[in-house]
Design a protein around this motif. Structure first.
Motif: not given
Length: 561
Positions: A379-391, A406-413, A459-461, A484-489
């Protein structure tokens, strides 16, 4: 409803209209929206659920069974389809849902019909004990017209819930009894459309050309062929086949003009009516008066008059968008990114070029887990990216699945504190509701921890180096991780837009900052690779361009280096 273009403005207009007797809410997803509307209907009040066409896929589970149950107060579901895919990931034709569920569907051709048909839909729902679909399309949803609204009508249904387990509790024994009722109801609906001449009407003119059409295509036909005879369908389903047969006998040549699938065409051909349709007209995209005249009258398809050479206007993340730093970093670190539905889907476009899959709401997490299970140690370096409303819409179940298996993926909300893509509607994590009033706000960190995710950080992007370190930390942890990538629109009220950056004389024109894809950055002379400039009216001083500049040539406006 759940916000989705081109349906979003329906609920927003109800709120803006200030109708005190109408309760309005955004739901977490379309399935929940329809289920709430069903509950209200079974309590004896009229209820409406609104969503875009792909939202009906999410709501299909309750839809297919409430057709067996029937209704209390009138129950209407609006599906806003998107021919041409102006803002959608597919172009499905939701007229098929009417036939699939064996329920009636209205299809307005203008604003007046959109208003009148809604009243008709509620009456029909109560008369036939059935949910009713109303189909709009982007051109109808985003048009305006003068409307003479019908008089307010009172439902004949008495408010209150009335127990009837054999009708409302769909265990197999009860459902078996309800299915014949659905079939009998469909036969009555067919007789109704044969007898009614108001919802479906004949406009006889020149009999040499006859057109069967409806919805926005009716407007195109009237513009392209003003003298043609038209059978105008207000009810997409079921069709008045006997009346259509009579119309076909009155014209010399019969055509079906409809966008997307040959839905009406196939119904007519099955009934033995000779007709032309998709052998002439395209199966994809929108129609136009020019296409109709070209295909039927064999006219030259070239448009009348010169077309100005307009510049392209590709979609782009806003200046200062917090998603930009996320995708810039993912690109630099060469991550494989499973994406989702939202503003951040624009991360696929150059120069960010940092999204590898997008299917539907909530799919990013499942895609990433499937890749990890399929590729194992490779598996290459792998992340799932999803928005707050979509989550909140459909990501929680995917994340629970990662923990359970028992997955080991990283999810960015990507939490920008709103449902941004559709116009800043509230959601359960935004802190405000459809009325823009304060509402409880779910904490993503606590939610992820509650689902059993062992590694959770916020985290702050805008701090690119720190964000990259957080990504690498998540990769090094055993088990699943959530950031949790936390920064207002940047378009939310209260964001300070008075500050901006400027470029100093130290700029060499290397273009590193342009790899962020920020529309506030530009070259004054792109062909000569001159130095970069910053549009002060667009810049919000997020500071990401200053971080990537190798010559420290970007500083706050008003400050010397």
């Amino acid at each position: 409803g759940y916000p989705g273009t081109p349906s979003t403005e329906i609920l927003e207009s109800l709120v803006a209209g200030n109708y005190p007797d109408i309760y309005v809410q955004w739901s977490t997803n379309e399935k929940v929206a329809l289920e709430v509307a069903i509950g209200a209907s079974l309590s004896g009040v009229r209820a409406l659920a609104t969503m875009k066409h792909v939202g009906v896929n999410v709501a299909a589970d309750p839809l297919m069974t409430v057709t067996y149950m029937g209704v209390g107060g009138g129950l209407v579901l609006v599906t806003a389809d998107d021919p041409g895919m102006h803002s959608s990931q597919n172009e499905q034709d939701n007229r098929h849902y009417a036939r699939f569920a064996k329920i009636p569907m209205f299809e307005p051709s203008d604003s007046q019909e959109a208003c009148a048909f809604m009243a008709d839909a509620f009456r029909l729902s109560e008369s036939f004990d059935t949910p009713v679909l109303v189909r709009s399309t982007t051109r109808i949803s985003h048009s305006k017209g003068t409307v003479d609204p019908p008089k307010a009508q009172t439902s004949a249904v008495t408010p209150g819930f009335h127990r009837d387990p054999e009708k409302l509790v769909m265990i197999p024994a009860h459902a078996r009894k309800r299915h014949p009722i659905v079939e009998e109801r469909l036969e009555r609906l067919i007789q109704f459309v044969e007898d009614d001449s108001t919802l479906n009407r004949v406009e006889m003119r020149d009999p040499s050309i006859g057109i069967v059409t409806g919805g926005i295509a009716y407007q195109y036909v009237r513009e392209a062929l003003p003298d043609a005879s038209v059978f105008k369908l207000g009810l997409s389903y079921p069709l008045p086949i006997q009346r259509l047969k009579e119309f076909s006998r009155q014209v010399d040549a019969l055509y079906v003009v409809e966008e997307l699938d040959p839905f009406w065409e196939n119904e007519l051909k099955v009934a033995g009516i000779e007709v032309r349709g998709k052998d002439l007209f395209p199966m994809v995209g929108e129609l136009s008066p020019q296409i109709i005249r070209q295909k039927i009258l064999r006219e030259d398809p070239s448009p009348r008059g010169p077309i100005p050479d307009l510049p392209g206007r590709p979609p782009v993340l806003c200046p200062g968008c917090p998603h930009r730093g996320v995708f810039y970093t993912l690109n630099k670190l060469n991550y494989t990114v499973t994406g989702d539905i939202g503003c951040y889907t624009l991360g696929v476009l150059p120069p960010l070029s940092a999204m590898d899959t997008t299917t539907c709401m909530g799919a990013s997490i499942g895609h990433a887990l499937g890749m990890e299970k399929a590729l194992g140690d490779d598996t290459p370096p792998l992340v799932a990216v999803i928005g707050d409303s979509t989550f909140m819409h459909s990501g929680m179940t995917g994340l629970a699945d990662v923990v359970f298996n028992r997955g080991e993926i990283t999810t960015l909300i990507l939490d920008n504190h709103t449902t941004a893509m559709t116009g800043h509607q509230g959601n359960p994590t935004a802190g405000y509701d459809v009325h823009l009033e304060a509402a409880p706000r779910i904490d993503f960190v606590k939610l992820a921890e509650g689902l059993g995710v062992p590694n959770v950080r916020r985290a702050r992007p805008y701090n690119l180096a720190a964000f990259a370190e957080t990504l690498q930390w998540a990769d090094a942890q055993p088990g699943a991780s959530v950031i949790v990538v936390d920064q207002p629109c940047v378009l939310l009220p209260g964001i300070d837009r008075s500050r901006s950056l400027r470029v100093t004389d130290d700029c060499t024109g290397c273009g590193q900052c342009l790899q962020l894809g920020c529309p506030a950055l530009y070259r004054e002379n792109p062909e000569e690779r001159t130095s970069v400039a910053i549009d002060a009216n667009a810049c919000v001083q997020c500071g990401m361009c200053a971080q990537v500049c190798p010559f420290d040539a970007i500083v706050p406006r008003g400050e010397s280096k």
